[in-house]
Design an enzyme around this catalytic site. Structure first.
Site, PDB file in Angstrom:
ATOM      1  N   ASP A 130      -1.258   0.645  -1.801  1.00  0.00           N
ATOM      2  CA  ASP A 130      -2.050   1.668  -2.539  1.00  0.00           C
ATOM      3  C   ASP A 130      -1.993   1.212  -4.175  1.00  0.00           C
ATOM      4  O   ASP A 130      -3.241   1.522  -4.856  1.00  0.00           O
ATOM      5  CB  ASP A 130      -1.170   2.817  -2.484  1.00  0.00           C
ATOM      6  CG  ASP A 130      -1.522   3.637  -1.384  1.00  0.00           C
ATOM      7  OD1 ASP A 130      -2.485   3.425  -0.638  1.00  0.00           O
ATOM      8  OD2 ASP A 130      -0.757   4.646  -0.936  1.00  0.00           O
ATOM      9  N   CYS A 131      -1.078   0.590  -4.689  1.00  0.00           N
ATOM     10  CA  CYS A 131      -1.084   0.007  -5.895  1.00  0.00           C
ATOM     11  C   CYS A 131      -1.614  -1.377  -6.098  1.00  0.00           C
ATOM     12  O   CYS A 131      -2.064  -1.791  -7.104  1.00  0.00           O
ATOM     13  CB  CYS A 131       0.448   0.064  -6.456  1.00  0.00           C
ATOM     14  SG  CYS A 131       1.529  -0.801  -5.344  1.00  0.00           S
ATOM     15  N   TYR A 132      -1.807  -2.203  -5.030  1.00  0.00           N
ATOM     16  CA  TYR A 132      -2.490  -3.421  -5.175  1.00  0.00           C
ATOM     17  C   TYR A 132      -3.650  -3.518  -3.761  1.00  0.00           C
ATOM     18  O   TYR A 132      -3.150  -4.088  -2.886  1.00  0.00           O
ATOM     19  CB  TYR A 132      -1.330  -4.467  -4.930  1.00  0.00           C
ATOM     20  CG  TYR A 132      -0.496  -4.832  -6.024  1.00  0.00           C
ATOM     21  CD1 TYR A 132      -1.016  -5.134  -7.306  1.00  0.00           C
ATOM     22  CD2 TYR A 132       0.668  -4.387  -5.985  1.00  0.00           C
ATOM     23  CE1 TYR A 132      -0.077  -5.281  -8.354  1.00  0.00           C
ATOM     24  CE2 TYR A 132       1.566  -4.487  -7.097  1.00  0.00           C
ATOM     25  CZ  TYR A 132       1.220  -4.945  -8.238  1.00  0.00           C
ATOM     26  OH  TYR A 132       1.846  -5.299  -9.294  1.00  0.00           O
TER      27      TYR A 132
END
Lengths: 500, 128
Positions: A130-132
């Site tokens: 989700d963050c990368y």
């Protein structure tokens, strides 16, 4: 009694009155003035070395892509780097080889290409988070596009190193270069009189935080290197420096044929002459540094010592082995080691390089232990067939054919009356004899030069011999060359299949 | 000059070298020789003026004769002057001077290529 401090010496560097010499020059100075006189006269002794240092590499930070990626695997010019450290950090190790070019190009070549400012193709993959969210990345960068390129070498600047030779009748390809058969040559590494750690063997001035010359730039000693074995005189250093400041004069990629890739690293360490003891240590000459000549023909961790030798003897061009003059080759460059010691001397004399006070000394009582192995290593005797079918040298080809059929063995060791090995025949040799209508004696169609194994050998060693000679079976013999078994490539594959 | 004489399997047992020497009266100086059941190879020194005669004598007996006139190339940019090449060269092409500069004497080269795989820096090559 002479007693100088590093800050006093730094003041002399600042006002230009510092007295600095190379470790080569110091030998004569101590001989002439004595340790006390030399300690009064000289403030700093510079050392230098330039040789293959496999345990080297560079930490790289690429900055974040858009959309961002948490690299799980990364390749630089097809050479894999380690990226199990945060999202866009990676460590390129010198000895990693290219996925496409193999040993011709490796991590060391990527490092050299980075210093040269050449473009590097980057390929990275990731599972996506989700963050990368990004899963694949391809780009081309050069050293200026990196936030950091920090060389961090886990083990450099061996105090001294064993020299290598080869007792066997086969040429060997090693990390010590080509070793010619029957003690055909000797190779060695190390700068001897200029070697940094040999000039301060008790680590009285060298330690964590010592500022050094690394690859043409100013770097630092991190601390003891891996495998630091100070008790036996084989100390090592972990060092770091800014790759962006380095020069390909002093960092060079290399390939050792049949072994792999390594990095030639240039390093110089200044030794502050704080007192007579330091002065005396820096007077070390090639004749004082003793190492061993090791027989690389024995494929074991404990290779036999052929003889002891000094760096003076090694550098004379030849040494005596078993009554013969054997030519020696250096793998490190003495000329460039000397250049480094000279350059460091110039920097100091011109006020461009100051000494640092080490924060911590290097440990002086460590030993490097061998690996703990919890699983038994199989021996040839554990997997060989003991009920080996042999054939007498005076038997006929017909008898041999019958034995092969009955026993369903492809290889028949050929023996004399008392079971001494004299040759080997294979099903193929027999077919060939039949095809050519030569219904002869076994003796006349056998292969006389037999590749054999001993029952006390490790399977791994026997397997390598099978591979090198491209045979599929070897008779196992005792000391008297009596056949006691046979080991085949099938036995070996079955062993490894079981383990997996 | 240096020449390489290659003798194939089918004639390797015949004394063609001796015959050629007797016929021409040229004293071949043999620098290196390798024979096994598959073939023979000889590196020899001769005078430039004798090349044609000895070549004809050998070739007429089935041997192959090559001039060794393209010695090893030394790339001084790649070379770090370590001296790894020194101990593997059979004819002492490489040496160190007093200042640890590598010296390369091409005229001794027999183009065996042993130094090429020894050099860690890819600084030596042969033209093919």
């Amino acid at each position: 009694m002479v007693n100088k401090s590093i800050s006093e010496i730094n003041d002399r560097i600042k006002d230009g009155s510092v007295s600095v010499v190379t470790a080569e020059e110091m030998v004569g100075i101590v001989a002439e003035l004595g340790a006390e006189g030399a300690a009064k006269e000289v403030d700093i002794v510079t050392t230098g070395t330039f040789g293959a240092m496999c345990s080297s590499g560079v930490f790289l930070n690429f900055g974040h892509s858009e959309p961002p990626i948490k690299m799980q695997k990364i390749w630089l010019n097809d050479v894999e780097a380690y990226t199990g450290v945060a999202a866009v950090d990676a460590y390129i190790g010198a000895t990693q080889v290219s996925e496409t070019l193999g040993m011709e190009y490796g991590g060391a070549h990527v490092i050299e290409d980075l210093i040269r400012g050449n473009a590097i193709d980057v390929h990275a993959i990731s599972p996506g988070t989700d963050c990368y969210p990004r899963k694949i990345l391809d780009t081309t960068i050069d050293i200026n596009d990196l936030n950091q390129a920090i060389m961090l070498n886990p083990r450099n600047a061996y105090q001294k190193y064993n020299a290598a030779t080869n007792s066997t009748s086969q040429k060997l390809y090693t990390y010590m270069g080509s070793l010619m058969p029957n003690f055909g040559n000797v190779t060695y590494s190390g700068a001897g009189v200029l070697s940094p750690l040999s000039n301060d063997p008790e680590y009285r001035t060298i330690g964590t935080g010592t500022r050094i010359f690394l690859g043409g730039a100013q770097g630092y000693i991190v601390g003891q290197g891996t495998q630091h074995s100070s008790k036996s005189g084989f100390g090592t250093l972990m060092v770091q420096g800014d790759l962006k400041e380095m020069d390909t004069e002093f960092i060079r990629a290399s390939t050792f044929t049949g072994y792999g890739v390594s990095l030639y690293v240039g390093m110089g360490i200044p030794i502050p002459v704080l007192d007579e003891k330091v002065a005396l240590a820096t007077a070390v000459s090639d004749a004082d540094i003793i190492t061993k000549v090791i027989d690389y023909g024995i494929p074991s961790r404990d290779r036999p010592v052929v003889r002891q030798v000094t760096y003076e003897e090694l550098r004379s061009g030849s040494i005596d082995i078993k009554g013969r003059e054997v030519v020696t080759s250096s793998l490190s460059s003495f000329k460039r080691s000397r250049q480094i010691a000279g350059l460091l001397k110039d920097w100091i004399a011109h006020g461009e390089f100051f000494l640092s006070q080490p924060a911590e000394k290097l440990p002086s009582d460590t030993v490097s232990r061998p690996m703990k192995q919890t699983r038994g290593t199989p021996m040839v005797k554990d997997i060989m067939s003991k009920n080996v079918i042999t054939i007498h040298k005076n038997a006929s080809v017909y008898e041999a054919a019958k034995k092969v059929m009955d026993a369903s063995f492809n290889h028949l060791p050929v023996v004399t009356e008392n079971n001494t090995l004299v040759g080997i025949v294979t099903a193929w040799d027999i077919s060939k004899a039949v095809a050519q209508n030569t219904f002869d004696l076994v003796e006349n169609i056998m292969t006389k030069k037999v590749i054999t194994a001993m029952d006390s050998e490790q399977v791994t060693i026997a397997a390598r011999r099978l591979e090198q000679h491209r045979v599929s079976a070897m008779p196992v013999v005792d000391e008297q060359n009596h056949v006691i078994g046979i080991i085949t490539s099938d036995d070996i594959s079955m062993l490894f299949a079981r383990r997996n | 000059m240096k020449i390489r004489i290659i003798i194939d399997q089918d004639i390797v047992t015949r004394p063609i070298l001796a015959e050629a020497i007797l016929e021409t009266g040229i004293p071949l100086n043999i620098a290196q020789a390798h024979f096994d059941s598959a073939a023979g190879e000889i590196i020899a020194d001769i005078k430039d003026t004798e090349y044609r005669m000895i070549k004809n004598a050998l070739v007429s007996r089935g041997a192959e004769v090559l001039k060794l006139d393209t010695p090893i190339n030394w790339d001084e940019e790649e070379c770090v002057e370590c001296g790894a090449c020194i101990s593997v060269c059979p004819t002492k092409v490489f040496s160190m001077d007093m200042e640890w500069n590598l010296k390369v004497d091409n005229t001794k080269c027999i183009q065996c290529g042993t130094c090429i795989e020894m050099c860690p820096h890819d600084a030596l090559s042969l033209d093919v």
